[in-house]
Enzyme design. Structure first.
Site: not given
Length: 156
Positions: A58-59, A82-83, A89, A128
């Site tokens: 997010y930053e 991001v999982i 969230h 990935r």
């Protein structure tokens, strides 16, 4: 008809990499892939690569924007993972990172390569980050270099 294409060799490029600390065990592999692609394939000098760590995905947009607006870099590669979990969230973080990074690229005119994994599981993320599905960090780095050269060709 005029066609503009570019390659990925950019030995004089100055590239910043923003990388999230959250999920670092995966992001370290993305970083290794990105740096390898920049130096080995893109021929970027090690001294022309700057790595900036931020707390989470997010930053990434804020740090990426600061780097893009600094005038010191030809491109920024944003890396993170991001999982999906059991709450909303994931959508907020993944969407915020994606939209924010796109906004930085469009607003700054500096290429911003999206190397943020958004996966359903840790296993997908690991695939990935250098195993079955290649290394998305390396792919993002090559995208950044190609875009540097595309923009140079457009301006020429």
């Amino acid at each position: 008809m005029n066609i503009i294409k570019a390659n990925v060799a950019a030995p004089d490029a100055r590239v910043a990499i923003t990388i999230a600390r959250f999920n670092q065990f995966i992001n370290d592999s993305l970083l290794d892939g990105a740096v390898d692609a920049l130096t080995r394939i893109g021929q970027v000098k090690d001294d022309n690569i700057t790595v900036v760590w931020v707390p989470g995905a997010y930053e990434l947009p804020l740090a990426t924007e600061a780097l893009a607006k600094s005038g010191k870099y030809d491109a920024v590669v944003a890396l993170g993972t991001v999982i999906r979990g059991g709450t909303a969230h994931f959508e907020y973080v993944a969407g915020g990172a994606s939209n924010g990074l796109a906004s930085v690229a469009q607003g700054s005119g500096v290429p911003v390569a999206f190397g943020v994994l958004t996966t359903e599981s840790i296993e997908q993320a690991i695939e990935r980050a250098g195993t079955k599905a290649g290394n998305k960090g390396a792919e993002a780095a090559l995208t950044a270099l190609e875009m540097i050269n595309v923009l140079k060709a457009i301006k020429a």
